[in-house]
Design an enzyme around this catalytic site. Sequence first.
Site, PDB file in Angstrom:
ATOM      1  N   ASP A  53      30.029  11.490 -20.252  1.00 56.88           N
ATOM      2  CA  ASP A  53      29.248  10.258 -20.192  1.00 56.88           C
ATOM      3  C   ASP A  53      28.908   9.740 -21.580  1.00 56.88           C
ATOM      4  O   ASP A  53      28.815   8.529 -21.804  1.00 56.88           O
ATOM      5  CB  ASP A  53      27.956  10.485 -19.405  1.00 56.88           C
ATOM      6  CG  ASP A  53      27.078  11.547 -20.029  1.00 56.88           C
ATOM      7  OD1 ASP A  53      26.007  11.216 -20.573  1.00 56.88           O
ATOM      8  OD2 ASP A  53      27.461  12.727 -19.993  1.00 56.88           O
TER       9      ASP A  53
ATOM     10  N   GLU B 221      31.145  17.022 -26.139  1.00 60.42           N
ATOM     11  CA  GLU B 221      30.628  17.278 -24.797  1.00 60.42           C
ATOM     12  C   GLU B 221      31.735  17.828 -23.903  1.00 60.42           C
ATOM     13  O   GLU B 221      32.921  17.721 -24.229  1.00 60.42           O
ATOM     14  CB  GLU B 221      30.052  15.987 -24.202  1.00 60.42           C
ATOM     15  CG  GLU B 221      31.055  14.864 -24.071  1.00 60.42           C
ATOM     16  CD  GLU B 221      30.408  13.530 -23.693  1.00 60.42           C
ATOM     17  OE1 GLU B 221      29.210  13.516 -23.344  1.00 60.42           O
ATOM     18  OE2 GLU B 221      31.103  12.506 -23.754  1.00 60.42           O
TER      19      GLU B 221
ATOM     20  N   LYS C 225      16.405  24.330 -29.319  1.00 55.29           N
ATOM     21  CA  LYS C 225      15.399  23.587 -28.556  1.00 55.29           C
ATOM     22  C   LYS C 225      13.964  23.906 -28.979  1.00 55.29           C
ATOM     23  O   LYS C 225      13.057  23.086 -28.772  1.00 55.29           O
ATOM     24  CB  LYS C 225      15.559  23.871 -27.062  1.00 55.29           C
ATOM     25  CG  LYS C 225      16.828  23.303 -26.434  1.00 55.29           C
ATOM     26  CD  LYS C 225      16.704  21.829 -26.142  1.00 55.29           C
ATOM     27  CE  LYS C 225      17.863  21.327 -25.298  1.00 55.29           C
ATOM     28  NZ  LYS C 225      17.714  19.906 -24.946  1.00 55.29           N
TER      29      LYS C 225
ATOM     30  N   SER D  42      24.573  25.712 -31.027  1.00 56.50           N
ATOM     31  CA  SER D  42      23.281  25.304 -30.472  1.00 56.50           C
ATOM     32  C   SER D  42      22.473  26.440 -29.862  1.00 56.50           C
ATOM     33  O   SER D  42      21.243  26.367 -29.820  1.00 56.50           O
ATOM     34  CB  SER D  42      23.482  24.199 -29.432  1.00 56.50           C
ATOM     35  OG  SER D  42      24.261  24.671 -28.347  1.00 56.50           O
TER      36      SER D  42
ATOM     37  N   SER E 201      17.576  22.796 -17.684  1.00 56.18           N
ATOM     38  CA  SER E 201      18.502  23.783 -17.123  1.00 56.18           C
ATOM     39  C   SER E 201      18.319  25.136 -17.787  1.00 56.18           C
ATOM     40  O   SER E 201      18.931  26.116 -17.382  1.00 56.18           O
ATOM     41  CB  SER E 201      19.957  23.321 -17.310  1.00 56.18           C
ATOM     42  OG  SER E 201      20.254  23.185 -18.690  1.00 56.18           O
TER      43      SER E 201
ATOM     44  N   GLY F 100      32.097  16.112 -18.116  1.00 56.48           N
ATOM     45  CA  GLY F 100      30.909  15.264 -18.169  1.00 56.48           C
ATOM     46  C   GLY F 100      30.876  14.455 -19.445  1.00 56.48           C
ATOM     47  O   GLY F 100      29.986  14.622 -20.276  1.00 56.48           O
TER      48      GLY F 100
END
Length: 356
Positions: free
Chosen positions: A245, A239, A88, A339, A113, A243
């Site tokens: 999505d 994922e 990030k 990650s 988060s 979740g």
Amino acid sequence: MDEGPAVAKTAGFFFGGLLASAALPARFQLRDTRPMQLPTYDDVTAAAARLEGHAHRTPVLRSSTADARWGAQFFFKCENFQRMGAFKFRGAFNALSKFDAEQRKGGVIAFSSGNHAQAIALAARLLSMPAVIVMPKDAPAAKLAATRGYGAEVVQYDRFTEDREALTRRLATERGMTLIPPYDHPDVLSGQGTAVKELIEETGPLDHLFVCLGGGGLLSGSALSARALAPGCKVYGVEPEAGNDGQQSFRAGRIVHIDTPKTIADGAQTQHLGEYTFGIIRRDVDDIFPVSDAQLVEAMRFFAERMKMVVEPTGCLAFAAACAAGPLIAGQRVGVLISGGNVDLGRYAALLGGTA
């Protein structure tokens, strides 16, 4: 020039360099009918130049045990060794480095988060600007402490009952700050794409690339780099199955919204993909796979036992799916994006010890 447009802040708040008119009555709001312009690999290379000397060029590790056990050649891009412990930082620093003087004075606000929170807080400190981070009350203690440690003000909310985006927009309007979202922003996803740029520059073309998927910033940026540097490489998002999505959106051809998923992968507890990220994902990604929490724990255990490194549950998504791919990757060159490694040690020990 790198700087975003100089726009007065009297009518609303800045959303990553673009003026949002949410504070205006509906009849006065302007509707932008221009088609969305998606970032390109040129934006990734520009981000790499901005990050030079600021972000770590993280190692690409190998594991003979993994190669033998799953019958492929694995190349692990270890963003758990990045500044603040996750990929990030790349997107956060790239976005903040493009602020103009007025934006720098007003400061930055973000919702996260954990890892985006730390990334924005650290980047803001390095660039000498104030930062406010909206974080869930159940965020890992280590991530909360690190965010505050980098000098940011933390505002907490209940992720299951409160709308973090609405709360952050309200605070941005009240304080005149620039909002940088965790994934759905051209500068953020372009910065994230530099990790896979480095990976392929070091390894050469890959046959398959597995990338963690939450809101899609890392996956979309990675896809831009992979398509430019290794056109024949198959790109997959991964994922948590609680979740999925992203998988639903990919299949439906539209963004699907879900309730906040309950999973140990706290960095992937997103409710939907972004407009920018989905635009790239639907065009450049080959498939999206879900994995279970149990698979994430097994991947965490492998990294700890065989590669002697700490990886957070979200960071294990890509490898967990690669391990389950079987014949798909047999004899192939496989890139795995790790990650991040930000996890409470007590929680980490409980997960690996089977007491969580």
